[in-house]
Design a protein around this motif. Structure first.
Motif, PDB file in Angstrom:
ATOM      1  N   UNK A   1       0.870  -1.174   0.000  1.00  0.00           N
ATOM      2  CA  UNK A   1       0.000   0.000   0.000  1.00  0.00           C
ATOM      3  C   UNK A   1       0.905   1.222   0.000  1.00  0.00           C
ATOM      4  N   UNK A   2       0.790   2.056  -1.031  1.00  0.00           N
ATOM      5  CA  UNK A   2       1.676   3.201  -1.139  1.00  0.00           C
ATOM      6  C   UNK A   2       3.029   2.789  -1.683  1.00  0.00           C
ATOM      7  N   UNK A   3       4.110   3.207  -0.995  1.00  0.00           N
ATOM      8  CA  UNK A   3       5.462   2.895  -1.417  1.00  0.00           C
ATOM      9  C   UNK A   3       6.121   1.939  -0.424  1.00  0.00           C
ATOM     10  N   UNK A   4       6.953   1.058  -0.945  1.00  0.00           N
ATOM     11  CA  UNK A   4       7.661   0.113  -0.079  1.00  0.00           C
ATOM     12  C   UNK A   4       8.859   0.797   0.564  1.00  0.00           C
ATOM     13  N   UNK A   5       8.970   0.646   1.880  1.00  0.00           N
ATOM     14  CA  UNK A   5      10.144   1.079   2.624  1.00  0.00           C
ATOM     15  C   UNK A   5      11.126  -0.100   2.627  1.00  0.00           C
TER      16      UNK A   5
ATOM     17  N   UNK B   1       6.720 -12.197   7.104  1.00  0.00           N
ATOM     18  CA  UNK B   1       6.217 -12.059   5.741  1.00  0.00           C
ATOM     19  C   UNK B   1       5.372 -10.786   5.637  1.00  0.00           C
ATOM     20  N   UNK B   2       6.044  -9.647   5.878  1.00  0.00           N
ATOM     21  CA  UNK B   2       5.353  -8.364   5.886  1.00  0.00           C
ATOM     22  C   UNK B   2       6.146  -7.352   5.064  1.00  0.00           C
ATOM     23  N   UNK B   3       5.430  -6.439   4.439  1.00  0.00           N
ATOM     24  CA  UNK B   3       6.043  -5.329   3.719  1.00  0.00           C
ATOM     25  C   UNK B   3       5.906  -4.063   4.560  1.00  0.00           C
ATOM     26  N   UNK B   4       7.000  -3.343   4.690  1.00  0.00           N
ATOM     27  CA  UNK B   4       6.925  -2.037   5.347  1.00  0.00           C
ATOM     28  C   UNK B   4       6.574  -1.011   4.286  1.00  0.00           C
ATOM     29  N   UNK B   5       5.453  -0.314   4.484  1.00  0.00           N
ATOM     30  CA  UNK B   5       4.945   0.600   3.463  1.00  0.00           C
ATOM     31  C   UNK B   5       4.815   2.025   4.014  1.00  0.00           C
ATOM     32  N   UNK B   6       5.107   2.979   3.143  1.00  0.00           N
ATOM     33  CA  UNK B   6       4.868   4.392   3.432  1.00  0.00           C
ATOM     34  C   UNK B   6       3.693   4.865   2.593  1.00  0.00           C
ATOM     35  N   UNK B   7       2.728   5.508   3.219  1.00  0.00           N
ATOM     36  CA  UNK B   7       1.578   6.006   2.475  1.00  0.00           C
ATOM     37  C   UNK B   7       0.979   7.206   3.194  1.00  0.00           C
ATOM     38  N   UNK B   8       0.253   8.012   2.471  1.00  0.00           N
ATOM     39  CA  UNK B   8      -0.438   9.171   3.035  1.00  0.00           C
ATOM     40  C   UNK B   8      -1.872   8.802   3.355  1.00  0.00           C
ATOM     41  N   UNK B   9      -2.335   9.237   4.530  1.00  0.00           N
ATOM     42  CA  UNK B   9      -3.701   8.936   4.945  1.00  0.00           C
ATOM     43  C   UNK B   9      -4.305  10.140   5.649  1.00  0.00           C
ATOM     44  N   UNK B  10      -5.600  10.348   5.457  1.00  0.00           N
ATOM     45  CA  UNK B  10      -6.287  11.423   6.164  1.00  0.00           C
ATOM     46  C   UNK B  10      -6.326  11.114   7.655  1.00  0.00           C
ATOM     47  N   UNK B  11      -5.933  12.094   8.454  1.00  0.00           N
ATOM     48  CA  UNK B  11      -5.853  11.851   9.893  1.00  0.00           C
ATOM     49  C   UNK B  11      -6.342  13.065  10.676  1.00  0.00           C
ATOM     50  N   UNK B  12      -6.981  12.793  11.812  1.00  0.00           N
ATOM     51  CA  UNK B  12      -7.388  13.859  12.731  1.00  0.00           C
ATOM     52  C   UNK B  12      -6.238  14.264  13.648  1.00  0.00           C
TER      53      UNK B  12
END
Length: 350
Positions: free
Chosen positions: A74-78, A91-102
């Motif tokens: 999801x987004x870009x792979x770190x 068996x996990x991918x570290x991902x960087x992504x932008x998300x709407x947050x409060x």
């Protein structure tokens, strides 16, 4: 200046109402009718009403960068994080992504301020209960270090205009109440801090005349130096607190909120010399700017009245201009405060 229990608490609300016109909206009407025994309850009531209104519209959200270990991309792979997971046999991918947050600065400031009020001993249980319920909607919002807030960097846009008053109130609360303790924590101090109250006092007078005298030209304007050439390098800015213009008359008001309105050095009380030099400079340079017009330029030092025996109330003629020194008594019913301000405007109208 006087302690907060010697100034009508309600008058602080009226001052805020003019400084932040949103407080005149109908959803704040009941606050005006309440009697507050301390300033902390007043601010708790204002914030609870403002938050209630904001929660109906929804908390402001903005995109923030998130880093998370996910089963699918999801987004870009770190790459570094993903390699660490591989080494750890995850068996996990570290991902960087932008998300709407409060969880953004504006909501963090509000949550921090509200929790400060909730912890304050002088805030009544009824206000604490309301604020605690509203804080349930801030569960995903983090606290922020109050002393680390850089207020000058905060900007408002179309989606955050509704936050302007709330953040302004929060700043007033945090800056006016915050003290560092020996243990590195925080405690509440008095609201009646000269610097903070001085800003509110100036803003109140400015906005009062804007609201009540729409036929005046009311502004906080810069006054150019009356120089004879173009050499103005390094000259300080002359910024008036309030300038009232009606017809051919201009009144420059410099609002002063001090603990002591006069000074005395082994003799009779005198007006603060720096204050008089300042208003004199404003008036004479404004007169220089208007030298080709027929406008009548005058100035006024308007002090918030203290309980000292000697209070300034003088009028002077200086090189063709009138400069007066008056006091505004905030320790009375608001109708009387308004009458004092109206008298100043009536004199300008002539």
């Amino acid at each position: 200046m006087k302690k907060d229990n010697t100034i009508f608490i309600k008058n602080t609300y009226y001052m805020l109402s003019y400084a932040f016109s949103v407080l005149k909206q109908s959803n704040y009407d009941e606050i005006e009718g309440e009697d507050f025994d301390n300033i902390h309850n007043l601010f708790a009531a204002i914030l609870s009403k403002g938050l209630s209104q904001q929660l109906k519209q929804g908390l402001y959200r903005e995109y923030t960068n998130q880093t998370e270990d996910l089963a699918v991309m999801h987004g870009k792979i770190d790459m570094q994080g993903t390699i660490r997971n591989k080494i750890a046999r995850k068996q996990m991918l570290t991902c960087n992504y932008d998300a709407l947050s409060e969880n953004n600065l504006l909501n963090q400031i509000i949550k921090t301020t509200v929790l400060m009020l909730i912890r304050h001993a002088d805030v009544d249980i009824e206000y604490k209960s309301i604020l605690k319920k509203e804080m349930l909607y801030f569960s995903d919002v983090e606290m922020i270090e109050p002393g680390a807030i850089n207020w000058s960097t905060i900007r408002f846009h179309r989606n955050t205009q509704a936050y302007r008053m709330l953040i302004s109130i929060c700043r007033f609360i945090i800056e006016g109440m915050l003290l560092s303790t020996d243990k590195g924590g925080y405690k509440m101090a008095t609201f009646i801090d000269e610097q903070r109250m001085s800003r509110l006092y100036e803003k109140f007078i400015l906005e009062y005349y804007r609201k009540e005298y729409p036929h005046f030209d009311v502004r906080s304007s810069q006054i150019p130096w009356g120089i004879d050439d173009d050499m103005n390098d390094m000259l300080p800015v002359m910024q008036s607190d309030i300038t009232l213009t009606y017809g051919n008359r201009v009144l420059i008001i410099d609002a002063k909120y001090y603990a002591h309105n006069t000074q005395s050095y082994f003799g009779p009380n005198k007006i603060h010399s720096s204050n008089m030099y300042q208003i004199f400079a404003y008036v004479k340079n404004k007169a220089y700017e208007e030298k080709t017009s027929s406008r009548e330029i005058s100035g006024m030092l308007l002090y918030a009245r203290t309980d000292e025996a000697v209070q300034p109330d003088n009028e002077y003629r200086m090189s063709g201009n009138k400069i007066s020194v008056k006091t505004l008594d905030l320790n009375q019913e608001f109708i009387a405060i308004a009458a004092q301000l109206n008298a100043i405007a009536d004199e300008l109208e002539g």
